[in-house]
Design a protein around this motif. Sequence first.
Motif, short mmCIF file in Angstrom:
data_model
loop_
_atom_site.label_atom_id
_atom_site.label_comp_id
_atom_site.label_asym_id
_atom_site.label_seq_id
_atom_site.Cartn_x
_atom_site.Cartn_y
_atom_site.Cartn_z
N GLU A 1 0.83 -1.19 0.00
CA GLU A 1 0.00 0.00 0.00
C GLU A 1 0.87 1.25 0.00
OE1 GLU A 1 -2.14 -2.89 2.96
OE2 GLU A 1 -0.08 -2.29 2.49
N SER A 2 0.33 2.31 -0.54
CA SER A 2 0.98 3.60 -0.49
C SER A 2 -0.09 4.68 -0.57
CB SER A 2 2.00 3.77 -1.62
OG SER A 2 1.37 3.72 -2.89
N GLY A 3 0.30 5.89 -0.27
CA GLY A 3 -0.60 7.03 -0.40
C GLY A 3 -1.15 7.56 0.90
N GLY A 4 -0.87 6.89 2.00
CA GLY A 4 -1.32 7.39 3.28
C GLY A 4 -0.54 8.60 3.71
N GLY A 5 -1.02 9.22 4.77
CA GLY A 5 -0.35 10.40 5.29
C GLY A 5 -1.25 11.20 6.18
N LEU A 6 -0.84 12.42 6.43
CA LEU A 6 -1.59 13.35 7.27
C LEU A 6 -2.36 14.31 6.39
CD1 LEU A 6 -2.20 14.64 10.07
CD2 LEU A 6 -0.12 16.00 9.73
N VAL A 7 -3.64 14.45 6.68
CA VAL A 7 -4.50 15.34 5.90
C VAL A 7 -5.48 16.02 6.84
CG1 VAL A 7 -6.21 13.55 5.40
CG2 VAL A 7 -5.95 15.49 3.84
N GLN A 8 -5.87 17.24 6.50
CA GLN A 8 -6.84 17.97 7.30
C GLN A 8 -8.25 17.47 7.04
OE1 GLN A 8 -6.12 22.12 6.32
NE2 GLN A 8 -4.81 22.34 8.12
N PRO A 9 -9.15 17.62 8.01
CA PRO A 9 -10.54 17.26 7.77
C PRO A 9 -11.08 17.94 6.52
CG PRO A 9 -10.21 17.71 10.09
CD PRO A 9 -8.93 18.11 9.39
N GLY A 10 -11.82 17.17 5.73
CA GLY A 10 -12.34 17.67 4.47
C GLY A 10 -11.42 17.43 3.29
N GLY A 11 -10.21 17.00 3.56
CA GLY A 11 -9.25 16.76 2.50
C GLY A 11 -9.43 15.41 1.85
N SER A 12 -8.54 15.11 0.92
CA SER A 12 -8.62 13.88 0.14
C SER A 12 -7.28 13.17 0.08
CB SER A 12 -9.07 14.18 -1.30
OG SER A 12 -10.37 14.75 -1.34
N LEU A 13 -7.34 11.87 -0.05
CA LEU A 13 -6.18 11.03 -0.28
C LEU A 13 -6.57 9.92 -1.23
CD1 LEU A 13 -4.67 10.50 3.30
CD2 LEU A 13 -3.61 11.80 1.45
N ARG A 14 -5.61 9.44 -1.98
CA ARG A 14 -5.82 8.25 -2.80
C ARG A 14 -4.80 7.20 -2.40
NH1 ARG A 14 -5.48 7.05 -9.30
NH2 ARG A 14 -3.23 7.23 -8.85
N LEU A 15 -5.30 6.07 -1.93
CA LEU A 15 -4.45 4.95 -1.59
C LEU A 15 -4.28 4.03 -2.78
CD1 LEU A 15 -5.86 3.99 1.94
CD2 LEU A 15 -4.18 5.75 1.34
N SER A 16 -3.11 3.45 -2.90
CA SER A 16 -2.83 2.49 -3.95
C SER A 16 -2.36 1.19 -3.34
CB SER A 16 -1.75 3.02 -4.91
OG SER A 16 -2.16 4.19 -5.56
N CYS A 17 -2.66 0.10 -4.00
CA CYS A 17 -2.24 -1.23 -3.58
C CYS A 17 -1.70 -1.95 -4.80
CB CYS A 17 -3.41 -1.98 -2.96
SG CYS A 17 -3.08 -3.72 -2.58
N VAL A 18 -0.41 -2.20 -4.82
CA VAL A 18 0.23 -2.88 -5.93
C VAL A 18 0.51 -4.32 -5.54
CG1 VAL A 18 2.19 -2.93 -7.50
CG2 VAL A 18 1.27 -0.74 -6.74
N GLY A 19 0.03 -5.24 -6.35
CA GLY A 19 0.22 -6.65 -6.08
C GLY A 19 1.33 -7.25 -6.91
N SER A 20 2.02 -8.21 -6.33
CA SER A 20 3.00 -9.00 -7.05
C SER A 20 2.82 -10.46 -6.64
CB SER A 20 4.43 -8.53 -6.77
OG SER A 20 4.74 -8.62 -5.39
N GLY A 21 3.13 -11.36 -7.56
CA GLY A 21 2.92 -12.77 -7.29
C GLY A 21 1.46 -13.17 -7.29
N ILE A 22 0.61 -12.29 -7.77
CA ILE A 22 -0.83 -12.54 -7.82
C ILE A 22 -1.41 -11.68 -8.93
CG2 ILE A 22 -1.36 -10.75 -6.12
CD1 ILE A 22 -3.58 -12.59 -5.06
N SER A 23 -2.43 -12.22 -9.58
CA SER A 23 -3.11 -11.48 -10.63
C SER A 23 -4.41 -10.91 -10.09
CB SER A 23 -3.39 -12.38 -11.83
OG SER A 23 -4.17 -11.70 -12.80
N PHE A 24 -4.54 -9.60 -10.13
CA PHE A 24 -5.76 -8.98 -9.65
C PHE A 24 -6.97 -9.34 -10.49
CE2 PHE A 24 -4.50 -5.17 -6.78
CZ PHE A 24 -3.79 -6.03 -5.97
N SER A 25 -6.74 -9.81 -11.71
CA SER A 25 -7.85 -10.24 -12.54
C SER A 25 -8.51 -11.50 -12.01
CB SER A 25 -7.39 -10.47 -13.98
OG SER A 25 -6.50 -11.57 -14.07
N LEU A 26 -7.87 -12.18 -11.08
CA LEU A 26 -8.39 -13.41 -10.50
C LEU A 26 -8.68 -13.26 -9.01
CD1 LEU A 26 -6.02 -15.99 -12.25
CD2 LEU A 26 -8.38 -15.41 -12.85
#
Length: 116
Positions: free
Chosen positions: A6-31
């Motif tokens: 996972e990545s994209g976490g952090g400190l943000v003020q109320p009302g703000g936005s974040l986008r988290l990402s999850c990159v997989g390896s050794g596995i196919s997200f299509s399955l």
Amino acid sequence: QVQLVESGGGLVQPGGSLRLSCVGSGISFSLTTMGWYRQAPGKQRELVANIRLGGSTTYADSVKGRFTISRDNAKNTGYLQMNSLKPEDTAVYYCRAGDLDWRAYWGQGTQVTVSS
């Protein structure tokens, strides 16, 4: 062999936005079904959002209308777009992938802190 990062976490003020990402390896997200969970100190881990093989989604009532889960199978990446963040969203967020054999794989987590 299977790893979710996972990545994209952090400190943000109320009302703000974040986008988290999850990159997989050794596995196919299509399955896999892919989901996001969170755990705040002293509380149980809870489902935030889930997206199934066919694209149907599930959201916790507390995040409906604010969070959006998506996936890009070609990039083997899942996302959680978080808008209108509230202090009660503060938690460690975990990516989960479930394969066709009902095995669950978890990322290490990324901290999201919503505070003024």
